[in-house]
Scaffold this motif. Structure first.
Motif, PDB file in Angstrom:
ATOM      1  N   SER A  11       0.822  -1.223   0.000  1.00 34.46           N
ATOM      2  CA  SER A  11       0.000   0.000   0.000  1.00 34.46           C
ATOM      3  C   SER A  11       0.853   1.269   0.000  1.00 34.46           C
ATOM      4  CB  SER A  11      -0.955   0.013   1.198  1.00 34.46           C
ATOM      5  OG  SER A  11      -0.247  -0.228   2.379  1.00 34.46           O
ATOM      6  N   GLN A  37      -1.178   0.608  10.524  1.00 34.23           N
ATOM      7  CA  GLN A  37      -0.453  -0.662  10.550  1.00 34.23           C
ATOM      8  C   GLN A  37      -0.551  -1.419   9.217  1.00 34.23           C
ATOM      9  OE1 GLN A  37       1.621  -1.309  12.685  1.00 34.23           O
ATOM     10  NE2 GLN A  37       0.991  -0.667  14.722  1.00 34.23           N
ATOM     11  N   GLY A  39       2.507  -0.284   8.871  1.00 32.76           N
ATOM     12  CA  GLY A  39       3.464   0.807   9.061  1.00 32.76           C
ATOM     13  C   GLY A  39       4.130   1.384   7.833  1.00 32.76           C
ATOM     14  N   SER A  40       3.746   0.924   6.629  1.00 28.10           N
ATOM     15  CA  SER A  40       4.455   1.394   5.422  1.00 28.10           C
ATOM     16  C   SER A  40       4.304   2.902   5.199  1.00 28.10           C
ATOM     17  CB  SER A  40       3.923   0.678   4.186  1.00 28.10           C
ATOM     18  OG  SER A  40       4.113  -0.684   4.316  1.00 28.10           O
ATOM     19  N   TRP A  41       3.065   3.404   5.325  1.00 25.18           N
ATOM     20  CA  TRP A  41       2.850   4.840   5.073  1.00 25.18           C
ATOM     21  C   TRP A  41       3.614   5.659   6.113  1.00 25.18           C
ATOM     22  CZ3 TRP A  41      -2.573   6.873   3.239  1.00 25.18           C
ATOM     23  CH2 TRP A  41      -2.942   6.208   2.068  1.00 25.18           C
ATOM     24  N   ASP A  59      -3.765   3.053  15.175  1.00 22.37           N
ATOM     25  CA  ASP A  59      -4.394   1.842  14.625  1.00 22.37           C
ATOM     26  C   ASP A  59      -5.006   1.024  15.760  1.00 22.37           C
ATOM     27  OD1 ASP A  59      -3.908   0.355  11.603  1.00 22.37           O
ATOM     28  OD2 ASP A  59      -4.751  -0.894  13.219  1.00 22.37           O
ATOM     29  N   ASP A  82      -9.005   3.206  18.658  1.00 20.98           N
ATOM     30  CA  ASP A  82     -10.053   3.188  17.641  1.00 20.98           C
ATOM     31  C   ASP A  82     -10.384   4.635  17.271  1.00 20.98           C
ATOM     32  OD1 ASP A  82     -12.431   3.012  16.214  1.00 20.98           O
ATOM     33  OD2 ASP A  82     -13.330   1.527  17.562  1.00 20.98           O
ATOM     34  N   ILE A  83     -10.261   4.971  16.007  1.00 20.30           N
ATOM     35  CA  ILE A  83     -10.511   6.368  15.632  1.00 20.30           C
ATOM     36  C   ILE A  83     -11.983   6.754  15.763  1.00 20.30           C
ATOM     37  CG2 ILE A  83      -8.501   6.581  14.086  1.00 20.30           C
ATOM     38  CD1 ILE A  83     -11.200   6.945  12.061  1.00 20.30           C
ATOM     39  N   ASP A 105      -5.453   5.405   5.514  1.00 20.15           N
ATOM     40  CA  ASP A 105      -5.557   4.214   4.656  1.00 20.15           C
ATOM     41  C   ASP A 105      -6.460   3.206   5.364  1.00 20.15           C
ATOM     42  OD1 ASP A 105      -4.968   2.606   2.450  1.00 20.15           O
ATOM     43  OD2 ASP A 105      -3.163   1.779   3.366  1.00 20.15           O
TER      44      ASP A 105
HETATM   45  C1  SAM Z   1      -4.861  -1.280   4.765  1.00 13.96           C
HETATM   46  S1  SAM Z   1      -4.361  -1.207   6.447  1.00 13.96           S
HETATM   47  C2  SAM Z   1      -3.261   0.185   6.477  1.00 13.96           C
HETATM   48  C3  SAM Z   1      -1.923  -0.070   5.820  1.00 13.96           C
HETATM   49  C4  SAM Z   1      -0.928   1.032   6.106  1.00 13.96           C
HETATM   50  N1  SAM Z   1      -1.281   2.278   5.432  1.00 13.96           N
HETATM   51  C5  SAM Z   1       0.463   0.649   5.645  1.00 13.96           C
HETATM   52  O1  SAM Z   1       0.906   1.193   4.625  1.00 13.96           O
HETATM   53  O2  SAM Z   1       1.117  -0.185   6.282  1.00 13.96           O
HETATM   54  C6  SAM Z   1      -5.788  -0.584   7.254  1.00 13.96           C
HETATM   55  C7  SAM Z   1      -5.685  -0.459   8.758  1.00 13.96           C
HETATM   56  O3  SAM Z   1      -6.836   0.236   9.267  1.00 13.96           O
HETATM   57  C8  SAM Z   1      -6.990  -0.187  10.619  1.00 13.96           C
HETATM   58  N2  SAM Z   1      -8.296   0.207  11.161  1.00 13.96           N
HETATM   59  C9  SAM Z   1      -9.519  -0.258  10.764  1.00 13.96           C
HETATM   60  N3  SAM Z   1     -10.481   0.312  11.520  1.00 13.96           N
HETATM   61  C10 SAM Z   1      -9.865   1.156  12.395  1.00 13.96           C
HETATM   62  C11 SAM Z   1     -10.326   2.021  13.434  1.00 13.96           C
HETATM   63  N4  SAM Z   1     -11.626   2.125  13.724  1.00 13.96           N
HETATM   64  N5  SAM Z   1      -9.418   2.738  14.159  1.00 13.96           N
HETATM   65  C12 SAM Z   1      -8.085   2.606  13.872  1.00 13.96           C
HETATM   66  N6  SAM Z   1      -7.588   1.813  12.897  1.00 13.96           N
HETATM   67  C13 SAM Z   1      -8.462   1.081  12.181  1.00 13.96           C
HETATM   68  C14 SAM Z   1      -6.777  -1.701  10.530  1.00 13.96           C
HETATM   69  O4  SAM Z   1      -6.449  -2.252  11.802  1.00 13.96           O
HETATM   70  C15 SAM Z   1      -5.630  -1.803   9.506  1.00 13.96           C
HETATM   71  O5  SAM Z   1      -4.384  -1.940  10.147  1.00 13.96           O
END
Ligand code: SAM
Length: 197
Positions: A11, A37, A39-41, A59, A82-83, A105
């Motif tokens: 991603s 998570q 963690g790439s971004w 996250d 949790d956001i 993301d």
């Molecule tokens: C596609 S991953 C992100 C990848 C990240 N951008 C990277 O490059 O590594 C989406 C993330 O959104 C998180 N997520 C989903 N719902 C959430 C919430 N309500 N609060 C915080 N994080 C959440 C998930 O746990 C997941 O780790």
């Protein structure tokens, strides 16, 4: 490719592509990365903002970050929260009260219902927009993943009102058949109520 570049997820290219085109991340920026998570971004952003900047990642799960991205990058501060919970804003503000850019993301855990997944993605995106309105500096940027579908237009219109420029971006690295798109807001002009910057 991501593994070769030492990023934990592919991603990262969905951020790299928009960065190359629009330069939304700058040296010294304070970055908020929602749904960060594995963690790439956050790692990519930390490398660009450098030691004078800061990356705060949020996250639900806490797999791997919370350590310096590289010797040249900024330290990444991680909040496991949790956001959707109002107290998460307080946790973020305890580290940094204003940001130059809010990234998201975030993706919901998918179910067998495409409609429910899209609605959950939209609800998460609406919340990331609310967080951006609360925490962005004037002139700040916003980049958020969302699934297109019912309610998307209202969400995009709300972002459009708060930024001088708003765009819907479909990175080449995003699968064509996926309804995932990214909403980009450049130059925050929204009128936030509350305390001054
Ligand atoms: C596609 S991953 C992100 C990848 C990240 N951008 C990277 O490059 O590594 C989406 C993330 O959104 C998180 N997520 C989903 N719902 C959430 C919430 N309500 N609060 C915080 N994080 C959440 C998930 O746990 C997941 O780790």
């Amino acid at each position: 490719m991501a593994k070769q570049d030492n990023y934990p997820a592919r991603s990262v290219y969905k951020l790299e592509e928009v960065q190359k085109k629009y330069g939304i991340l700058k040296k010294g920026n304070k970055v908020l990365d929602l749904g960060c998570q594995p963690g790439s971004w956050s790692m990519y952003a930390a490398g660009i903002v450098g030691a004078s900047g800061q990356v705060v990642g949020v996250d639900l799960t806490d797999v791997m970050i919370g350590r310096p991205a590289s010797s040249a990058g900024s330290a990444i501060r991680f909040i496991c929260a949790d956001i959707m919970m109002p107290e998460t804003i307080t946790l973020i503000k305890a580290i940094q009260s204003r940001f130059d850019i809010v990234l998201s993301d975030i993706a919901p855990r998918t179910t067998s219902s495409k409609w429910a997944d899209q609605q959950r993605s939209l609800a998460l995106s609406i919340q990331t927009h609310a967080v951006a309105v609360e925490l962005l500096k004037s002139g700040g940027n916003y980049y958020c993943k969302v699934f297109e579908g019912e309610g998307f237009k209202d969400f995009f219109d709300a972002v459009r009102r708060d930024f001088r420029v708003a765009k819907i971006v479909k990175p080449q690295s995003s699968r064509k058949e996926s309804r995932e798109v990214f909403v980009l807001g450049i130059d925050y002009i929204g009128s936030r109520t509350g305390e001054p910057e």
